[in-house]
Design a protein around this motif. Sequence first.
Motif, PDB file in Angstrom:
ATOM      1  N   SER A 156       0.815  -1.219   0.000  1.00  0.00           N
ATOM      2  CA  SER A 156       0.000   0.000   0.000  1.00  0.00           C
ATOM      3  C   SER A 156       0.847   1.267   0.000  1.00  0.00           C
ATOM      4  O   SER A 156       0.327   2.367  -0.198  1.00  0.00           O
ATOM      5  N   ALA A 157       2.160   1.113   0.217  1.00  0.00           N
ATOM      6  CA  ALA A 157       3.028   2.283   0.402  1.00  0.00           C
ATOM      7  C   ALA A 157       3.611   2.805  -0.906  1.00  0.00           C
ATOM      8  O   ALA A 157       4.728   3.314  -0.943  1.00  0.00           O
ATOM      9  N   VAL A 158       2.862   2.685  -1.982  1.00  0.00           N
ATOM     10  CA  VAL A 158       3.331   3.148  -3.284  1.00  0.00           C
ATOM     11  C   VAL A 158       2.539   4.388  -3.686  1.00  0.00           C
ATOM     12  O   VAL A 158       1.356   4.513  -3.359  1.00  0.00           O
ATOM     13  N   ALA A 249       9.100   4.599  -2.695  1.00  0.00           N
ATOM     14  CA  ALA A 249       7.962   4.076  -1.937  1.00  0.00           C
ATOM     15  C   ALA A 249       8.041   4.507  -0.479  1.00  0.00           C
ATOM     16  O   ALA A 249       9.110   4.785   0.059  1.00  0.00           O
ATOM     17  N   GLY A 250       6.896   4.551   0.167  1.00  0.00           N
ATOM     18  CA  GLY A 250       6.849   4.900   1.568  1.00  0.00           C
ATOM     19  C   GLY A 250       7.451   3.816   2.446  1.00  0.00           C
ATOM     20  O   GLY A 250       7.445   2.628   2.106  1.00  0.00           O
ATOM     21  N   ASP A 251       7.979   4.238   3.569  1.00  0.00           N
ATOM     22  CA  ASP A 251       8.565   3.328   4.547  1.00  0.00           C
ATOM     23  C   ASP A 251       8.194   3.861   5.930  1.00  0.00           C
ATOM     24  O   ASP A 251       7.851   5.032   6.082  1.00  0.00           O
ATOM     25  N   ALA A 293      -0.027   4.931   9.275  1.00  0.00           N
ATOM     26  CA  ALA A 293      -0.745   3.736   9.714  1.00  0.00           C
ATOM     27  C   ALA A 293      -0.606   2.592   8.707  1.00  0.00           C
ATOM     28  O   ALA A 293      -0.483   2.812   7.501  1.00  0.00           O
ATOM     29  N   ALA A 294      -0.636   1.372   9.220  1.00  0.00           N
ATOM     30  CA  ALA A 294      -0.597   0.179   8.366  1.00  0.00           C
ATOM     31  C   ALA A 294      -2.013  -0.134   7.899  1.00  0.00           C
ATOM     32  O   ALA A 294      -2.878  -0.486   8.703  1.00  0.00           O
ATOM     33  N   LEU A 295      -2.263   0.039   6.611  1.00  0.00           N
ATOM     34  CA  LEU A 295      -3.587  -0.253   6.060  1.00  0.00           C
ATOM     35  C   LEU A 295      -3.731  -1.748   5.816  1.00  0.00           C
ATOM     36  O   LEU A 295      -2.840  -2.381   5.240  1.00  0.00           O
ATOM     37  N   TRP A 300      -4.846  -4.116  -3.809  1.00  0.00           N
ATOM     38  CA  TRP A 300      -4.691  -2.884  -4.581  1.00  0.00           C
ATOM     39  C   TRP A 300      -4.780  -1.621  -3.710  1.00  0.00           C
ATOM     40  O   TRP A 300      -4.676  -0.501  -4.232  1.00  0.00           O
ATOM     41  N   ARG A 301      -4.997  -1.786  -2.412  1.00  0.00           N
ATOM     42  CA  ARG A 301      -5.166  -0.620  -1.537  1.00  0.00           C
ATOM     43  C   ARG A 301      -3.962   0.311  -1.650  1.00  0.00           C
ATOM     44  O   ARG A 301      -2.843  -0.132  -1.913  1.00  0.00           O
TER      45      ARG A 301
END
Length: 392
Positions: A156-158, A249-251, A293-295, A300-301
């Motif tokens: 999800s971190a893209v 990407a997010g981290d 937050a961890a979704l 595909w989220r």
Amino acid sequence: MKNVLILGGGFAGIESAIYLRKANYNVTLISDRDYFYIYPTSIWVPTKESSFDDVCVDLNALKDAHGFDLIIDSVEAISAKNNTVSLKSGKTITEYDYLVVAMGASKMKHPGLENTLSICGAPEQSILLRDKLEEIVNKGSGNICFGFGGNPKDSSAVRGGPAFELLFNVHNYLKKKKIRQNYNLTFFAPMEEPGKRMGSQALKMMDVFFNKLNIDKHFGKKIKSFENDGILFEDNTKLSSDFTMFISAGDGHDVIKNSDLPTNEAGFVKVNDYCNVVIDDKISNIYAVGDVAALEGYDWRAKQGHIAEVMARNVAHNIEARDKNKTDFKGYNEHLNILCVMDSGDGAAFVYRDEKKAFMIPMPIFGHWLKKGWGKYCKYSKLGKIPRIPGM
């Protein structure tokens, strides 16, 4: 009246502050910058269609409009056990009943990342992108590459949409100057089908756009490093580039990784559907919203601003319900979708996906002005100068 401390001045933090004030809580917001930055409209700063100030909202003005307290400082440490937040200035805050963590995410580190600029990085990078684009335009020709990456530990971190948008806006910018033919534009990504999470129709349509606009593609090869003259891939092939825009990407945020908050493998804060942090199987006084937050949910989220705002509004509701001994808590999972107006500078495309459907609708010309209008709405509605549209 209970006290709520909010960490972060982005979409999630500001929305939390606004709605918790509506619920009559004492709210203190901590941000490491004194403005709210409207990332979705920052795509026009590099092409000079917008100024940097156009996409900023003064946090002091937002504070005055909604009545929350504001501290401009950086968060250095969070202790759930001790119920404390430590700041860079040396101050430690302990006087709060609830903590809302809305600090956003860090970025994945790639070798040579300093040789790139990002439209989703520090806000100041939009100005550097503008200056770099002007430099290469003055040069008269060159290779310009745009791309984004993923996080294998959290899909999800893209954030790929802004990379597509800036690419199309730069194409249009060069076309207006009648010099587009002098530049090679390339879109690159390590995945085989970048943009796949938007749905099959959108993926096919993006391919049509690339061919129509004479944009090269370089997909499916992992990035080894970024050089000052290009991108080196795992097979040691190199994509030549005079100017590389890359959205890493997010981290997990470094402060979160060093805290005692529960996290997933990527370092994002684990929350339940109500955005509450559960510690040792017990409901805590801590909530996490937005990119930090961890979704959980669909493959595909994706972390997006409108999802962050849904989470923030839910948290305000859930805290109030909790204090009134009610159980009508609101969850974020049912609201998960992909929603964006993908701008091209001379038009746009409306993209939507949820668990039942996925589609992309081209919006020539007026789509661009629709997104421009949304930017004005975002700024002035948050300042309370125009009414909010319900759910927005």
